[in-house]
Design a protein around this motif. Structure first.
Motif, short mmCIF file in Angstrom:
data_model
loop_
_atom_site.label_atom_id
_atom_site.label_comp_id
_atom_site.label_asym_id
_atom_site.label_seq_id
_atom_site.Cartn_x
_atom_site.Cartn_y
_atom_site.Cartn_z
N ASP A 1 0.86 -1.18 0.00
CA ASP A 1 0.00 0.00 0.00
C ASP A 1 0.89 1.23 0.00
OD1 ASP A 1 -2.38 -1.39 0.03
OD2 ASP A 1 -2.43 -1.53 2.21
N GLY A 2 0.78 2.03 -1.05
CA GLY A 2 1.68 3.17 -1.16
C GLY A 2 0.99 4.51 -1.22
N PHE A 3 1.76 5.54 -0.89
CA PHE A 3 1.27 6.91 -1.03
C PHE A 3 2.43 7.77 -1.53
CE2 PHE A 3 2.74 6.37 3.32
CZ PHE A 3 3.51 7.50 3.56
N THR A 4 2.10 8.84 -2.20
CA THR A 4 3.12 9.71 -2.77
C THR A 4 2.61 11.13 -2.88
OG1 THR A 4 4.57 10.08 -4.69
CG2 THR A 4 2.40 9.11 -5.12
N ASN A 5 3.52 12.08 -2.90
CA ASN A 5 3.15 13.48 -3.01
C ASN A 5 3.25 13.98 -4.46
OD1 ASN A 5 5.91 13.33 -3.24
ND2 ASN A 5 6.36 15.05 -1.88
N GLY A 6 3.24 13.04 -5.40
CA GLY A 6 3.32 13.41 -6.81
C GLY A 6 2.89 12.26 -7.69
N TYR A 7 3.09 12.40 -8.99
CA TYR A 7 2.83 11.33 -9.96
C TYR A 7 1.35 11.00 -10.14
CZ TYR A 7 7.80 10.66 -9.04
OH TYR A 7 9.13 10.87 -8.88
N GLU A 8 0.46 11.90 -9.82
CA GLU A 8 -0.97 11.64 -9.98
C GLU A 8 -1.27 11.23 -11.43
OE1 GLU A 8 -4.80 11.06 -8.81
OE2 GLU A 8 -3.07 11.54 -7.54
N GLY A 9 -1.93 10.07 -11.54
CA GLY A 9 -2.33 9.55 -12.84
C GLY A 9 -1.22 8.86 -13.62
N ARG A 10 -0.02 8.83 -13.07
CA ARG A 10 1.09 8.21 -13.78
C ARG A 10 1.26 6.75 -13.36
NH1 ARG A 10 6.41 11.84 -13.91
NH2 ARG A 10 7.00 10.07 -15.24
N VAL A 11 1.92 5.97 -14.20
CA VAL A 11 2.15 4.55 -13.93
C VAL A 11 3.45 4.38 -13.16
CG1 VAL A 11 2.60 2.29 -14.96
CG2 VAL A 11 0.90 3.82 -15.98
N LEU A 12 3.39 3.58 -12.10
CA LEU A 12 4.58 3.20 -11.34
C LEU A 12 4.93 1.75 -11.67
CD1 LEU A 12 3.88 4.66 -7.77
CD2 LEU A 12 5.24 5.66 -9.62
N TYR A 13 6.23 1.45 -11.73
CA TYR A 13 6.69 0.08 -11.99
C TYR A 13 7.44 -0.44 -10.77
CZ TYR A 13 5.75 1.35 -16.84
OH TYR A 13 5.15 1.76 -18.00
N MET A 14 7.18 -1.68 -10.41
CA MET A 14 7.89 -2.33 -9.32
C MET A 14 8.57 -3.59 -9.84
SD MET A 14 6.57 -3.82 -5.62
CE MET A 14 5.87 -5.34 -6.30
N SER A 15 9.83 -3.78 -9.47
CA SER A 15 10.55 -4.99 -9.91
C SER A 15 11.27 -5.64 -8.73
CB SER A 15 11.57 -4.64 -10.99
OG SER A 15 12.69 -3.98 -10.43
N TYR A 16 11.45 -6.94 -8.83
CA TYR A 16 12.25 -7.69 -7.86
C TYR A 16 12.66 -9.00 -8.52
CZ TYR A 16 8.03 -10.50 -7.03
OH TYR A 16 6.93 -11.31 -7.19
N THR A 17 13.57 -9.70 -7.90
CA THR A 17 14.03 -10.99 -8.42
C THR A 17 13.50 -12.10 -7.52
OG1 THR A 17 16.06 -9.98 -9.25
CG2 THR A 17 16.03 -12.37 -9.07
N ASP A 18 12.85 -13.10 -8.11
CA ASP A 18 12.25 -14.16 -7.29
C ASP A 18 13.28 -15.23 -6.94
OD1 ASP A 18 12.56 -15.83 -9.49
OD2 ASP A 18 10.43 -16.01 -9.93
N GLY A 19 12.82 -16.28 -6.25
CA GLY A 19 13.72 -17.32 -5.77
C GLY A 19 14.37 -18.14 -6.86
N ARG A 20 13.84 -18.08 -8.08
CA ARG A 20 14.43 -18.80 -9.20
C ARG A 20 15.27 -17.90 -10.09
NH1 ARG A 20 9.26 -22.01 -11.49
NH2 ARG A 20 8.16 -20.20 -10.60
N GLY A 21 15.53 -16.70 -9.59
CA GLY A 21 16.39 -15.79 -10.33
C GLY A 21 15.70 -15.04 -11.45
N ARG A 22 14.38 -15.06 -11.50
CA ARG A 22 13.64 -14.37 -12.56
C ARG A 22 13.32 -12.93 -12.14
NH1 ARG A 22 8.54 -18.15 -13.30
NH2 ARG A 22 8.44 -17.54 -11.09
N ASP A 23 13.47 -12.01 -13.07
CA ASP A 23 13.11 -10.62 -12.81
C ASP A 23 11.60 -10.45 -12.99
OD1 ASP A 23 15.70 -9.78 -12.29
OD2 ASP A 23 16.12 -9.41 -14.41
N ILE A 24 10.91 -10.03 -11.93
CA ILE A 24 9.47 -9.83 -11.95
C ILE A 24 9.18 -8.33 -11.99
CG2 ILE A 24 7.29 -10.32 -10.79
CD1 ILE A 24 8.82 -12.81 -11.70
N VAL A 25 8.35 -7.91 -12.93
CA VAL A 25 7.98 -6.50 -13.05
C VAL A 25 6.47 -6.37 -13.03
CG1 VAL A 25 8.11 -4.41 -14.44
CG2 VAL A 25 10.05 -6.00 -14.39
N ASP A 26 5.95 -5.48 -12.19
CA ASP A 26 4.52 -5.22 -12.10
C ASP A 26 4.31 -3.71 -12.26
OD1 ASP A 26 1.85 -5.56 -11.79
OD2 ASP A 26 1.91 -6.13 -9.67
#
Length: 374
Positions: free
Chosen positions: A31-56
């Protein structure tokens, strides 16, 4: 700056990024909040246990955003940015936090991504505690690194490096204290991985032995064990690992043939500026101790470009030393035998073929003077 010092924080940050202790898939929510970026798309990435890059991705609405999904590991270092292209890249354009299978709140300052508000993450709380502990040291290290990078004066850089020695000693002492007080915290394993090659080998072993069985079962522990084992083999008083190599003149060189003399092993590379800078000091030591049962063997990390290695040896005027390549990626890798992960690195071996210790240039000069009496 010295590779073995200024790289420490970078290497440590990389090692903190992923836990590979496999668990069942568990849901997370950010759950996030921000003081900017209204209406813009945010991207989140991490690497899972099998070494794959996950992007949402998700869109900011009314100053809030939400990411949901599943994790197959206990935690993962995650990055949020408005630019998909800088994920895992420019730290000034992304927000870093630890993703865990629980609800986590992340507050992003649109004007300073590097200082998020993170609540609900156990791993983040542990890292925040540690970062606060070593903040005085890391602030100085970063400032000096910036100053060194802006200068082309190698003498100035060398003096800066020398000034950092007590700072790194304090940094290591605080890190060791944190690991000692948190033997069952996952962060301790990653911190030990980062300092295992720079603190005394017996101290590294004691810290590792005190870790909880669960931490020792993680894959990162295997490399720590190997590093400590190799360092113990090259600790003071132990027989120096014997190696045989072909020298720069095409002749065989065996370390065992130099018994009866002190041997200085200098691990370096043509591409290592700090290594080449110390050559003038090493030549002074050679001129002082040549003919007094002291041999100097340079071990170069230049197996991929032997021609450049030969050229630099001639260009830098260091042909008076004995020169061999490390034998990278072979069973006879000399750097591996001596647990050398960062260069420059200098070792001294006594006349009986036993390890005296690992030293920087000034320490080596002092040690030779104490042993030889001049």
């Amino acid at each position: 700056m010295r590779h073995s010092n200024l790289r420490t924080l970078t290497v440590l940050a990389l090692m903190l990024s992923v836990s590979v202790c496999s668990i069942a898939q568990k849901r997370y929510r950010v759950d996030g909040f921000t003081n900017g970026y209204e209406g813009r798309v945010l991207y989140m990435s991490y690497t899972d246990g099998r070494g794959r890059d996950i992007v949402d991705s998700c869109k900011v609405s009314n100053g809030t955003f939400r990411f949901e999904g599943t994790l197959d590991i206990d935690n993962a270092l995650a990055f949020i940015s408005t630019d998909k292209g800088v994920l895992n890249g420019d730290i000034n354009k992304q927000t870093k936090f630890y993703l865990e299978p629980r609800t986590i709140t992340v507050g992003i300052n649109a004007y300073n991504h590097t200082m998020p508000v993170v609540m609900g993450s156990v791993q983040q709380a542990q890292e925040d505690e540690y970062n606060g502990l070593v903040m005085p040291e890391t602030s100085v290290i970063k400032s000096v690194a910036v100053l060194a990078k802006s200068s082309t004066d190698m003498d100035f850089k060398y003096k800066l490096e020398a000034s950092l020695k007590p700072i790194f000693q304090s940094y290591n002492a605080k890190t060791m204290d944190y690991i000692r007080r948190h033997p069952d915290v996952e962060l301790s394993l990653f911190l030990l991985h980062g300092v295992a090659n720079s603190i005394p080998a017996d101290s590294a072993k004691a810290l590792y032995d005190a870790l909880s069985p669960g931490l020792k079962g993680m894959i990162q522990s295997e490399e720590i064990e190997r590093t400590i084992a190799l360092r113990l083999k090259t600790s003071t008083g132990k027989p120096a690992p014997i190696f045989t190599a072909t020298d720069i003149n095409g002749k065989p060189l065996c370390l065992g043939d130099f018994k009866g003399k002190y041997v200085v092993l200098d691990f370096w590379a043509t591409w290592c500026g700090p290594c080449r800078y110390t050559n003038k000091h090493m030549k002074q030591l050679y001129e002082k101790y040549s003919g007094h049962d002291v041999e100097f063997i340079y071990v170069a990390d230049d197996d991929r470009d032997p021609a450049k290695w030969r050229n630099i040896v001639e260009k830098d005027g260091i042909g008076m030393f004995r020169h061999v390549l490390r034998g990278a990626n072979t069973s006879a890798d000399i750097n591996t035998m001596y647990a050398v992960k960062n260069i420059p690195a200098k070792f001294l071996i006594d006349k009986d073929g036993n390890m005296v210790g690992k030293f920087d240039t000034d320490e080596l000069s002092d040690k030779l003077k104490s042993l030889l009496g001049f």
